[in-house]
Write a protein that holds these residues in place. Structure first.
Motif, PDB file in Angstrom:
ATOM      1  N   SER A  71      22.852 -16.565  -0.061  1.00 20.80           N
ATOM      2  CA  SER A  71      22.963 -17.834  -0.782  1.00 20.80           C
ATOM      3  C   SER A  71      23.828 -18.826  -0.008  1.00 20.80           C
ATOM      4  CB  SER A  71      23.550 -17.605  -2.173  1.00 20.80           C
ATOM      5  OG  SER A  71      24.824 -17.008  -2.084  1.00 20.80           O
ATOM      6  N   GLN A  72      24.885 -18.352   0.654  1.00 20.39           N
ATOM      7  CA  GLN A  72      25.719 -19.237   1.461  1.00 20.39           C
ATOM      8  C   GLN A  72      24.943 -19.803   2.643  1.00 20.39           C
ATOM      9  OE1 GLN A  72      28.987 -16.642   2.439  1.00 20.39           O
ATOM     10  NE2 GLN A  72      30.158 -17.169   0.587  1.00 20.39           N
ATOM     11  N   VAL A  73      24.172 -18.952   3.293  1.00 12.12           N
ATOM     12  CA  VAL A  73      23.379 -19.409   4.443  1.00 12.12           C
ATOM     13  C   VAL A  73      22.359 -20.448   3.999  1.00 12.12           C
ATOM     14  CG1 VAL A  73      21.749 -18.702   6.223  1.00 12.12           C
ATOM     15  CG2 VAL A  73      23.714 -17.259   5.687  1.00 12.12           C
ATOM     16  N   ARG A  74      21.671 -20.196   2.897  1.00 15.66           N
ATOM     17  CA  ARG A  74      20.665 -21.133   2.414  1.00 15.66           C
ATOM     18  C   ARG A  74      21.306 -22.475   2.038  1.00 15.66           C
ATOM     19  NH1 ARG A  74      15.707 -19.714   0.861  1.00 15.66           N
ATOM     20  NH2 ARG A  74      16.364 -17.543   0.582  1.00 15.66           N
ATOM     21  N   THR A  75      22.486 -22.440   1.426  1.00 17.74           N
ATOM     22  CA  THR A  75      23.164 -23.666   1.017  1.00 17.74           C
ATOM     23  C   THR A  75      23.582 -24.497   2.222  1.00 17.74           C
ATOM     24  OG1 THR A  75      23.981 -22.576  -0.988  1.00 17.74           O
ATOM     25  CG2 THR A  75      25.112 -24.590  -0.280  1.00 17.74           C
ATOM     26  N   VAL A  76      24.109 -23.825   3.255  1.00 17.47           N
ATOM     27  CA  VAL A  76      24.553 -24.537   4.466  1.00 17.47           C
ATOM     28  C   VAL A  76      23.374 -25.194   5.156  1.00 17.47           C
ATOM     29  CG1 VAL A  76      25.526 -24.212   6.763  1.00 17.47           C
ATOM     30  CG2 VAL A  76      26.597 -23.122   4.791  1.00 17.47           C
ATOM     31  N   VAL A  77      22.260 -24.467   5.288  1.00 13.65           N
ATOM     32  CA  VAL A  77      21.100 -24.993   6.009  1.00 13.65           C
ATOM     33  C   VAL A  77      20.484 -26.170   5.249  1.00 13.65           C
ATOM     34  CG1 VAL A  77      18.767 -24.458   6.799  1.00 13.65           C
ATOM     35  CG2 VAL A  77      20.608 -22.827   7.168  1.00 13.65           C
ATOM     36  N   SER A  78      20.302 -26.017   3.940  1.00  7.08           N
ATOM     37  CA  SER A  78      19.707 -27.103   3.163  1.00  7.08           C
ATOM     38  C   SER A  78      20.634 -28.321   3.099  1.00  7.08           C
ATOM     39  CB  SER A  78      19.388 -26.619   1.742  1.00  7.08           C
ATOM     40  OG  SER A  78      20.580 -26.191   1.090  1.00  7.08           O
ATOM     41  N   GLY A  79      21.934 -28.072   3.054  1.00  6.53           N
ATOM     42  CA  GLY A  79      22.868 -29.195   3.009  1.00  6.53           C
ATOM     43  C   GLY A  79      22.930 -29.974   4.302  1.00  6.53           C
TER      44      GLY A  79
ATOM     45  N   GLY B 125      16.279 -28.453   4.758  1.00  6.01           N
ATOM     46  CA  GLY B 125      15.278 -28.362   3.700  1.00  6.01           C
ATOM     47  C   GLY B 125      15.511 -27.154   2.805  1.00  6.01           C
ATOM     48  N   GLY B 126      15.033 -27.264   1.587  1.00  8.66           N
ATOM     49  CA  GLY B 126      15.214 -26.178   0.627  1.00  8.66           C
ATOM     50  C   GLY B 126      14.182 -25.073   0.732  1.00  8.66           C
ATOM     51  N   ASP B 127      13.180 -25.210   1.617  1.00 12.87           N
ATOM     52  CA  ASP B 127      12.142 -24.201   1.768  1.00 12.87           C
ATOM     53  C   ASP B 127      12.392 -23.270   2.944  1.00 12.87           C
ATOM     54  OD1 ASP B 127      11.844 -26.149   3.663  1.00 12.87           O
ATOM     55  OD2 ASP B 127       9.641 -26.210   3.550  1.00 12.87           O
TER      56      ASP B 127
ATOM     57  N   THR C 108      18.405 -14.629  10.269  1.00  7.90           N
ATOM     58  CA  THR C 108      17.330 -15.412  10.885  1.00  7.90           C
ATOM     59  C   THR C 108      16.861 -16.431   9.863  1.00  7.90           C
ATOM     60  OG1 THR C 108      16.611 -13.567  12.273  1.00  7.90           O
ATOM     61  CG2 THR C 108      15.037 -15.340  11.916  1.00  7.90           C
ATOM     62  N   VAL C 109      16.924 -17.714  10.248  1.00  8.85           N
ATOM     63  CA  VAL C 109      16.562 -18.802   9.344  1.00  8.85           C
ATOM     64  C   VAL C 109      15.399 -19.568   9.964  1.00  8.85           C
ATOM     65  CG1 VAL C 109      17.341 -20.850   8.118  1.00  8.85           C
ATOM     66  CG2 VAL C 109      18.955 -18.978   8.578  1.00  8.85           C
ATOM     67  N   GLN C 110      14.292 -19.658   9.214  1.00  8.03           N
ATOM     68  CA  GLN C 110      13.123 -20.416   9.658  1.00  8.03           C
ATOM     69  C   GLN C 110      12.991 -21.667   8.788  1.00  8.03           C
ATOM     70  OE1 GLN C 110       9.583 -18.017   9.696  1.00  8.03           O
ATOM     71  NE2 GLN C 110      10.522 -16.353  10.849  1.00  8.03           N
ATOM     72  N   THR C 111      12.892 -22.798   9.429  1.00  4.84           N
ATOM     73  CA  THR C 111      12.747 -24.064   8.714  1.00  4.84           C
ATOM     74  C   THR C 111      11.461 -24.748   9.153  1.00  4.84           C
ATOM     75  OG1 THR C 111      13.916 -25.354  10.405  1.00  4.84           O
ATOM     76  CG2 THR C 111      15.264 -24.278   8.694  1.00  4.84           C
ATOM     77  N   HIS C 112      11.114 -25.825   8.458  1.00  4.69           N
ATOM     78  CA  HIS C 112       9.969 -26.612   8.873  1.00  4.69           C
ATOM     79  C   HIS C 112      10.331 -27.401  10.139  1.00  4.69           C
ATOM     80  CE1 HIS C 112      12.418 -29.213   6.260  1.00  4.69           C
ATOM     81  NE2 HIS C 112      12.039 -30.185   7.080  1.00  4.69           N
ATOM     82  N   GLN C 113       9.418 -28.210  10.614  1.00  7.46           N
ATOM     83  CA  GLN C 113       9.680 -28.956  11.840  1.00  7.46           C
ATOM     84  C   GLN C 113      10.820 -29.957  11.620  1.00  7.46           C
ATOM     85  OE1 GLN C 113       6.230 -30.477  13.955  1.00  7.46           O
ATOM     86  NE2 GLN C 113       4.886 -29.123  12.778  1.00  7.46           N
ATOM     87  N   LEU C 114      11.799 -29.868  12.495  1.00  7.99           N
ATOM     88  CA  LEU C 114      12.975 -30.737  12.418  1.00  7.99           C
ATOM     89  C   LEU C 114      13.040 -31.615  13.652  1.00  7.99           C
ATOM     90  CD1 LEU C 114      15.653 -28.114  11.218  1.00  7.99           C
ATOM     91  CD2 LEU C 114      14.298 -29.676   9.808  1.00  7.99           C
ATOM     92  N   THR C 115      13.597 -32.751  13.461  1.00  8.29           N
ATOM     93  CA  THR C 115      13.844 -33.646  14.597  1.00  8.29           C
ATOM     94  C   THR C 115      15.025 -33.098  15.400  1.00  8.29           C
ATOM     95  OG1 THR C 115      15.369 -35.024  13.316  1.00  8.29           O
ATOM     96  CG2 THR C 115      13.005 -35.595  13.263  1.00  8.29           C
TER      97      THR C 115
ATOM     98  N   ALA D 276      22.282 -30.995  13.704  1.00  5.14           N
ATOM     99  CA  ALA D 276      23.120 -31.025  12.501  1.00  5.14           C
ATOM    100  C   ALA D 276      23.177 -29.643  11.850  1.00  5.14           C
ATOM    101  CB  ALA D 276      22.581 -32.060  11.516  1.00  5.14           C
ATOM    102  N   VAL D 277      22.049 -28.972  11.786  1.00  5.56           N
ATOM    103  CA  VAL D 277      22.032 -27.633  11.184  1.00  5.56           C
ATOM    104  C   VAL D 277      22.829 -26.660  12.038  1.00  5.56           C
ATOM    105  CG1 VAL D 277      20.538 -25.698  10.576  1.00  5.56           C
ATOM    106  CG2 VAL D 277      19.844 -28.014  10.002  1.00  5.56           C
ATOM    107  N   GLU D 278      22.672 -26.728  13.346  1.00 10.57           N
ATOM    108  CA  GLU D 278      23.410 -25.833  14.234  1.00 10.57           C
ATOM    109  C   GLU D 278      24.914 -26.052  14.102  1.00 10.57           C
ATOM    110  OE1 GLU D 278      23.607 -24.651  18.998  1.00 10.57           O
ATOM    111  OE2 GLU D 278      22.313 -26.278  18.301  1.00 10.57           O
ATOM    112  N   SER D 279      25.326 -27.292  14.038  1.00  2.73           N
ATOM    113  CA  SER D 279      26.763 -27.593  13.902  1.00  2.73           C
ATOM    114  C   SER D 279      27.298 -27.099  12.559  1.00  2.73           C
ATOM    115  CB  SER D 279      26.995 -29.096  14.037  1.00  2.73           C
ATOM    116  OG  SER D 279      26.571 -29.560  15.306  1.00  2.73           O
ATOM    117  N   ALA D 280      26.523 -27.270  11.482  1.00  5.13           N
ATOM    118  CA  ALA D 280      26.980 -26.829  10.165  1.00  5.13           C
ATOM    119  C   ALA D 280      27.116 -25.307  10.119  1.00  5.13           C
ATOM    120  CB  ALA D 280      25.998 -27.296   9.099  1.00  5.13           C
TER     121      ALA D 280
END
Length: 434
Positions: free
Chosen positions: A69-77, A81-83, A100-107, A113-117
């Motif tokens: 839940s912590q990982v999902r919150t950090v990534v979505s924040g 994305g929430g998916d 391992t976190v898979q997200t949709h296509q990111l700029t 931003a996700v890596e830094s968070a």
């Protein structure tokens, strides 16, 4: 294994037979239910494609003490994305664990931003965070190539089976292959397994395995049905069922031997090495091999028998075999009834007195009143015969022993009572009068 070999010998010789073709409605019903569940699951849940197909970004970093839940919150924040799909991967061999976190296509800005968070929240350095980016064009290219390979595979299989066997065998094999594909895909959709390029490779592999087992059975069917129309010894379905029984143990042995290493990779190797390409490959192989074994036994051959039994010559053959079987059953029933009658008659004879053995002309020696009456009748008959020969009148009520009446007319022979053995041994109580 020796017991299994003994069963295999009995199946091959026809001493033991399992009815597969005759129960095709049962197999069709079971497969219909499974296919319906698979199609509904595919329509409702869909397939969980990996990032290789739909494109996106993959972040991998040590697990530490973080929760899912912590990982999902950090990534979505951070704009992921929430998916996002978050997986905890354990490597027992190395004694490490990672997220391992898979997200949709990111700029590029969103990825940074996700890596830094992630690094800031879980106190990780940039070297501890692995970032991969997969474009959607590469994923669509994989999907297109996989579909082309599947179509080419099916076309080649149809051509080969039509040349080596016949088109109806090719049609039955294709139906079994489609059955395996739908069930395997339905299991992935129902359980939410991730579809990766390794899954596609495994799917093509199990199609070849299922087809190989089906071709072996069809080759035996062709051998058993050669000259069947001329001999008329069995219907096509009966000959096909015999071929299926003759190859049953071989199919079971092949499936068990193939499933053991796949199960070891799936349940043991995946636990030691963690989730990855090896687990995806083993998963689709395990599901597909089970489905392929079932379809080669319970689907392919019954479908072939149904197609062949529609031909006029095999309809006539089935009618001849049925008539022959009906006449054979009628003869057995008649023989059984005759045996029952003979047994009843033998019981009556064996139940009589042993002394009641009579000859054809034993009535003259009866003892007692019956013997006297018979003896008297014989004397009266002799007197009547003599009087008739001399032209003298015959006393009323008397006839000759040969059935002569006073008018010279002959009557039928009189039935004499049977004498017992004791009566034959005892002299008659009356003497003949001269």
């Amino acid at each position: 294994m020796s017991a299994l070999g003994g069963i295999g010998g009995k199946l091959y010789r026809g001493e033991v037979s399992v009815e597969f073709v005759g129960r095709q409605r049962l197999w069709y019903t079971i497969s219909g239910v499974i296919l319906a569940v698979s199609i509904i699951a595919l329509a409702v849940f869909g397939l969980n494609f990996s990032v290789d197909f739909k494109g996106g970004s993959v972040f991998q970093f040590p697990a530490g003490t973080a929760t899912i839940s912590q990982v999902r919150t950090v990534v979505s924040g951070a704009g992921g994305g929430g998916d996002a799909i978050v997986q905890h991967v354990d490597n027992v061999q190395k004694g490490t664990a990672s997220w391992t976190v898979q997200t949709h296509q990111l700029t590029p800005a969103q990825r940074n931003a996700v890596e830094s968070a992630i690094g800031r929240t879980f106190h990780l350095t940039p070297d501890q965070i692995s970032v991969q980016y997969v474009g959607a064009s590469w994923g669509s290219q994989i999907s297109r190539k996989a579909l082309q390979a599947l179509i080419a595979f099916l076309v080649v299989i149809v051509i080969y089976l039509s040349i080596a066997f016949e088109w109806k065998m090719a049609a039955a094999a294709l139906i079994a292959l489609a059955h395996d594909i739908v069930i395997t895909v339905g299991v992935y959709a129902l359980l939410g397994f991730q579809v990766s390029p390794a899954s596609v490779i495994g799917l093509l592999t199990i199609l070849g395995y299922s087809l190989y087992d089906t071709v072996v059975v069809f080759d035996k069917v062709r051998e058993n049905t050669a000259g069947l129309l001329g001999s008329g010894r069995a219907t096509y379905s009966q000959a096909a069922n015999q071929a299926l029984n003759q190859t049953l143990v071989r199919s079971i042995n092949t499936s068990i031997i193939a499933l053991l290493p796949v199960a070891a990779i799936l349940f043991i190797g995946a636990g030691l090495l963690g989730a990855g390409e090896l687990k995806d490959l083993a998963l689709v192989l395990f599901v597909g091999m089970l489905s392929g074994t079932y379809s080669s036994i319970c689907i392919a051959t019954p479908v072939l028998a149904d197609l062949k039994e529609r031909e006029p010559q095999y309809k006539a053959l089935a009618k001849r075999v049925s008539q022959r079987a009906a006449s054979g059953r009628a003869a057995k029933r008649e023989a059984a009834r005759a045996g029952a009658r003979n047994g009843t008659a033998a019981g009556v004879v064996s139940g009589s007195d042993p002394d009641d053995e009579a000859g054809p002309d034993d009535g003259a020696g009866l003892a007692g009143p019956a013997g006297d009456e018979v003896a008297g009748d014989e004397v009266a008959g002799d007197e009547a015969a003599g009087a008739a020969a001399a032209g003298e009148p015959v006393p009323a009520g008397r006839t000759s022993s040969r059935g002569a009446t006073p008018g010279g007319q002959r009557q039928g022979p009189r039935q004499q009572p049977r004498r017992t053995s004791a009566a034959r041994r005892r002299p008659s109580g009356k003497k003949k009068r001269r």
